[in-house]
Design a protein around this motif. Structure first.
Motif, mmCIF file in Angstrom:
data_model
loop_
_atom_site.group_PDB
_atom_site.id
_atom_site.type_symbol
_atom_site.label_atom_id
_atom_site.label_comp_id
_atom_site.label_asym_id
_atom_site.label_seq_id
_atom_site.Cartn_x
_atom_site.Cartn_y
_atom_site.Cartn_z
ATOM 1 N N VAL A 214 -6.170 -22.967 7.882
ATOM 2 C CA VAL A 214 -5.885 -24.331 7.417
ATOM 3 C C VAL A 214 -4.429 -24.692 7.679
ATOM 4 O O VAL A 214 -4.110 -25.797 8.151
ATOM 5 C CB VAL A 214 -6.226 -24.461 5.917
ATOM 6 C CG1 VAL A 214 -5.763 -25.809 5.382
ATOM 7 C CG2 VAL A 214 -7.717 -24.283 5.692
ATOM 8 N N VAL A 215 -3.525 -23.766 7.379
ATOM 9 C CA VAL A 215 -2.101 -24.019 7.627
ATOM 10 C C VAL A 215 -1.847 -24.220 9.116
ATOM 11 O O VAL A 215 -1.071 -25.099 9.524
ATOM 12 C CB VAL A 215 -1.253 -22.852 7.080
ATOM 13 C CG1 VAL A 215 0.204 -23.015 7.496
ATOM 14 C CG2 VAL A 215 -1.366 -22.782 5.569
ATOM 15 N N LEU A 216 -2.517 -23.418 9.943
ATOM 16 C CA LEU A 216 -2.361 -23.549 11.392
ATOM 17 C C LEU A 216 -2.828 -24.914 11.875
ATOM 18 O O LEU A 216 -2.163 -25.567 12.686
ATOM 19 C CB LEU A 216 -3.152 -22.442 12.090
ATOM 20 C CG LEU A 216 -3.213 -22.510 13.622
ATOM 21 C CD1 LEU A 216 -1.823 -22.344 14.209
ATOM 22 C CD2 LEU A 216 -4.160 -21.449 14.168
ATOM 23 N N ILE B 243 -6.974 -11.868 15.775
ATOM 24 C CA ILE B 243 -6.577 -10.496 16.119
ATOM 25 C C ILE B 243 -5.744 -9.876 15.004
ATOM 26 O O ILE B 243 -5.932 -8.710 14.629
ATOM 27 C CB ILE B 243 -5.797 -10.495 17.447
ATOM 28 C CG1 ILE B 243 -6.720 -10.919 18.596
ATOM 29 C CG2 ILE B 243 -5.195 -9.129 17.723
ATOM 30 C CD1 ILE B 243 -6.006 -11.069 19.922
ATOM 31 N N ILE B 244 -4.828 -10.666 14.453
ATOM 32 C CA ILE B 244 -3.968 -10.142 13.385
ATOM 33 C C ILE B 244 -4.783 -9.810 12.142
ATOM 34 O O ILE B 244 -4.586 -8.772 11.495
ATOM 35 C CB ILE B 244 -2.861 -11.161 13.057
ATOM 36 C CG1 ILE B 244 -1.914 -11.308 14.256
ATOM 37 C CG2 ILE B 244 -2.082 -10.735 11.818
ATOM 38 C CD1 ILE B 244 -0.859 -12.363 14.068
ATOM 39 N N LEU C 283 -3.446 -28.360 22.310
ATOM 40 C CA LEU C 283 -3.911 -27.218 23.100
ATOM 41 C C LEU C 283 -3.481 -25.889 22.492
ATOM 42 O O LEU C 283 -3.991 -24.829 22.883
ATOM 43 C CB LEU C 283 -3.378 -27.330 24.534
ATOM 44 C CG LEU C 283 -3.815 -28.585 25.315
ATOM 45 C CD1 LEU C 283 -3.169 -28.601 26.692
ATOM 46 C CD2 LEU C 283 -5.330 -28.637 25.439
ATOM 47 N N LEU C 284 -2.554 -25.917 21.549
ATOM 48 C CA LEU C 284 -2.119 -24.680 20.899
ATOM 49 C C LEU C 284 -3.173 -24.114 19.958
ATOM 50 O O LEU C 284 -3.061 -22.964 19.515
ATOM 51 C CB LEU C 284 -0.820 -24.935 20.117
ATOM 52 C CG LEU C 284 0.424 -25.276 20.943
ATOM 53 C CD1 LEU C 284 1.583 -25.606 20.013
ATOM 54 C CD2 LEU C 284 0.799 -24.124 21.860
ATOM 55 N N PHE C 285 -4.184 -24.915 19.621
ATOM 56 C CA PHE C 285 -5.222 -24.446 18.707
ATOM 57 C C PHE C 285 -5.865 -23.152 19.210
ATOM 58 O O PHE C 285 -6.030 -22.180 18.458
ATOM 59 C CB PHE C 285 -6.313 -25.513 18.545
ATOM 60 C CG PHE C 285 -6.050 -26.465 17.418
ATOM 61 C CD1 PHE C 285 -5.799 -25.997 16.137
ATOM 62 C CD2 PHE C 285 -6.063 -27.825 17.626
ATOM 63 C CE1 PHE C 285 -5.560 -26.870 15.094
ATOM 64 C CE2 PHE C 285 -5.821 -28.707 16.594
ATOM 65 C CZ PHE C 285 -5.568 -28.228 15.322
ATOM 66 N N ILE C 286 -6.228 -23.127 20.479
ATOM 67 C CA ILE C 286 -7.002 -21.994 21.012
ATOM 68 C C ILE C 286 -6.201 -20.690 20.992
ATOM 69 O O ILE C 286 -6.642 -19.696 20.394
ATOM 70 C CB ILE C 286 -7.511 -22.323 22.425
ATOM 71 C CG1 ILE C 286 -8.437 -23.547 22.374
ATOM 72 C CG2 ILE C 286 -8.233 -21.125 23.034
ATOM 73 C CD1 ILE C 286 -8.906 -24.023 23.731
ATOM 74 N N PRO C 287 -5.006 -20.642 21.625
ATOM 75 C CA PRO C 287 -4.285 -19.350 21.617
ATOM 76 C C PRO C 287 -3.841 -18.922 20.222
ATOM 77 O O PRO C 287 -3.879 -17.729 19.895
ATOM 78 C CB PRO C 287 -3.088 -19.608 22.537
ATOM 79 C CG PRO C 287 -2.911 -21.083 22.544
ATOM 80 C CD PRO C 287 -4.273 -21.650 22.407
ATOM 81 N N LEU C 288 -3.436 -19.870 19.382
ATOM 82 C CA LEU C 288 -2.995 -19.496 18.041
ATOM 83 C C LEU C 288 -4.158 -19.004 17.189
ATOM 84 O O LEU C 288 -4.000 -18.081 16.374
ATOM 85 C CB LEU C 288 -2.306 -20.687 17.370
ATOM 86 C CG LEU C 288 -0.944 -21.093 17.949
ATOM 87 C CD1 LEU C 288 -0.389 -22.301 17.211
ATOM 88 C CD2 LEU C 288 0.043 -19.932 17.874
#
Length: 308
Positions: free
Chosen positions: A79-81, A50-51, A39-44
């Motif tokens: 890709v790293v994410l 944005i960055i 689930l961290l995919f979406i916020p990250l």
């Protein structure tokens, strides 16, 4: 850990659950053991966009010239994410291998004296029904008298890929250790199943476990346990004496642990259980544990320096 398949299925993805209600996610042959991290995919991803899109440079000309470079950085960071989140989700692959077993059944029937507490008609009827089935069946009667060696009997009859049915009261007082035998049998891809039988008689027994050879004036722990089969109207009473001196006398509720020290010589730890009702084998009600006590060894300490 055993997994049970639920009714949820979306695009080849299966939601699995275990006995602790912790979800697992399976995608093909890959199982994610910590799927909540996915689930961290979406916020990250949103934070990364944005960055990347944020204008940190005041010179717009430089910003436009670096657009391709910024896009390349965006792709690499994405890709790293993805790899980082997948690693946190603990992926694992599943490999299932099915081996055909023998379509035979070997029945081992305990023929020792202790089986008298069980309903013999029950397992005899079971054997009769198994013989009437289409499964090839062999019946082996093991043990006799007061000695029961279940482990040795299993080792004698076991074969690779074999199915075995053990009919016994589970009292194993001789031969190989059952836990070691079960490990060996599983290595042969064989299985051992047991039948729970009804108890038709009442019986109580007592046993003492502990060392038989100890050093004088060194504390040792001995355990006294009582076994009960059937239903008794009252709890059995346990008496323990050491060299004819009573050291314990109470209603038995759990294993009694005795920390004892001895002087040199031979000592007798005697345990006696008094049943609260009918007892099939009264010879099991007493246990004598002989303890030989040797003198404490003398140790010579040699050192380069003098000691007081």
């Amino acid at each position: 850990m055993a997994l049970t398949l639920s009714n949820v299925s979306m695009s080849g993805m299966q939601i699995l659950g275990n006995t602790e209600n912790i979800p697992y996610v399976q995608l093909g042959n890959v199982v994610f053991q910590q799927p909540l991290y996915l689930l961290l995919f979406i916020p990250l991803f949103i934070l990364l966009v944005i960055i990347i899109r944020r204008d940190f440079l005041k010179d717009h000309a430089v910003y436009k010239r670096n657009r391709k470079r910024r896009f390349f950085v965006f792709v690499m960071r994405t890709v790293v994410l993805i790899l980082l989140v997948l690693a946190l989700a603990s992926p694992a692959t599943q490999h299932v291998e099915q081996t055909e077993g023998l379509l035979t059944l070997a029945v081992l029937v305990d023929n020792s004296t202790s089986m008298r507490v069980l309903d013999s008609n029950q397992y005899q009827n079971l054997i009769t029904k198994l013989k009437e089935s289409d499964v090839p069946l062999t019946v082996h009667y093991i043990s006799s008298g007061d000695t029961t060696s279940l482990g040795d009997a299993i080792l004698k009859q076991v074969e690779p890929d074999q199915n075995m049915l053990l009919i016994s009261d589970g009292q194993n007082n001789a031969g190989s250790n059952l836990e070691d035998v079960s490990v060996f049998v599983s290595g042969l891809n064989s299985s051992i199943n047991a039948v729970k039988l009804l108890e038709v008689e009442d019986d109580v027994g007592v046993s003492v476990s502990g060392p038989t050879k100890v050093v004088s004036d060194v504390e040792q722990t001995f355990e006294v346990s009582a076994t009960k089969v059937g239903s008794f109207p009252t709890r059995p009473r346990l008496e323990i004496t050491l060299d004819d001196e009573k050291i314990y006398d109470d209603v038995y509720t759990e294993t009694v642990r005795l920390p004892l020290t001895f002087k040199e010589g031979t000592h007798v730890l005697h345990a006696r259980v008094i049943p609260g009702g009918r007892d099939l084998f009264p010879e099991n009600n007493e246990y004598y544990h002989i303890i030989k006590v040797i003198p404490r060894p003398r140790v010579l300490f040699v050192s380069k320096k003098s000691s007081p």
